[in-house]
Design a protein around this motif. Structure first.
Motif, PDB file in Angstrom:
ATOM      1  N   ALA A 155      -2.872  86.927  -0.431  1.00 44.17           N
ATOM      2  CA  ALA A 155      -1.497  87.384  -0.240  1.00 44.17           C
ATOM      3  C   ALA A 155      -0.871  86.732   0.983  1.00 44.17           C
ATOM      4  O   ALA A 155       0.323  86.418   0.992  1.00 44.17           O
ATOM      5  N   ILE A 202       0.416  83.351   0.128  1.00 45.08           N
ATOM      6  CA  ILE A 202       1.631  83.387  -0.687  1.00 45.08           C
ATOM      7  C   ILE A 202       2.839  83.791   0.156  1.00 45.08           C
ATOM      8  O   ILE A 202       3.866  83.121   0.143  1.00 45.08           O
ATOM      9  N   TYR A 203       2.699  84.900   0.885  1.00 43.50           N
ATOM     10  CA  TYR A 203       3.811  85.420   1.696  1.00 43.50           C
ATOM     11  C   TYR A 203       3.201  86.208   2.846  1.00 43.50           C
ATOM     12  O   TYR A 203       2.523  87.215   2.623  1.00 43.50           O
ATOM     13  N   LEU A 204       3.412  85.760   4.067  1.00 41.56           N
ATOM     14  CA  LEU A 204       2.717  86.291   5.236  1.00 41.56           C
ATOM     15  C   LEU A 204       2.892  87.804   5.442  1.00 41.56           C
ATOM     16  O   LEU A 204       1.914  88.507   5.688  1.00 41.56           O
ATOM     17  N   PRO A 205       4.112  88.377   5.352  1.00 41.65           N
ATOM     18  CA  PRO A 205       4.218  89.835   5.516  1.00 41.65           C
ATOM     19  C   PRO A 205       3.445  90.616   4.443  1.00 41.65           C
ATOM     20  O   PRO A 205       2.898  91.678   4.710  1.00 41.65           O
ATOM     21  N   LEU A 206       3.386  90.063   3.247  1.00 43.91           N
ATOM     22  CA  LEU A 206       2.603  90.695   2.184  1.00 43.91           C
ATOM     23  C   LEU A 206       1.119  90.685   2.539  1.00 43.91           C
ATOM     24  O   LEU A 206       0.394  91.642   2.261  1.00 43.91           O
TER      25      LEU A 206
END
Length: 108
Positions: free
Chosen positions: A21, A24-28
């Motif tokens: 995750a 893909i998207y750091l905050p996620l």
């Protein structure tokens, strides 16, 4: 009397999720990391205790639940060992009982 604890291998997917995750998207990835930490503590607080007449299961991080199964209520036992678990020296034990609230006790 004996005490058993589940292996952290049952959380392997949760431990890999923050890495994937995060790519893909750091905050996620940060949210997935918090979930993985919670899952770690969930398994770390999960304990099976065998006593003279009962098996007790105690688990929970914030809300702790404790359930007992008496030995005379055990009807059958099934041991499940897939290949990957045999390689790691693990197994899943399913205990079928005549308990009203816990008809199947699964020991990881």
């Amino acid at each position: 009397m004996f005490t058993l604890q589940p292996s952290q291998w049952i959380n392997a997917g949760w431990f890999i999720l923050p890495v994937v995750a995060g790519l893909i998207y750091l905050p996620l990835g940060g949210v997935a990391l918090l979930v993985a930490i919670y899952k770690y503590y969930e398994v770390a607080t999960w304990v099976y205790t065998g006593r003279i007449r009962t098996i007790e299961e105690k688990k929970g991080v914030f809300n702790v639940t404790q359930q007992e199964v008496q030995y005379f209520r055990i009807k059958s036992i099934m041991i499940d060992e897939p290949l990957w678990m045999r390689i790691l020296g693990l197994s899943i034990v399913r205990v079928v009982t005549s308990e009203q609230y816990k008809p199947v006790l699964v020991l990881y």
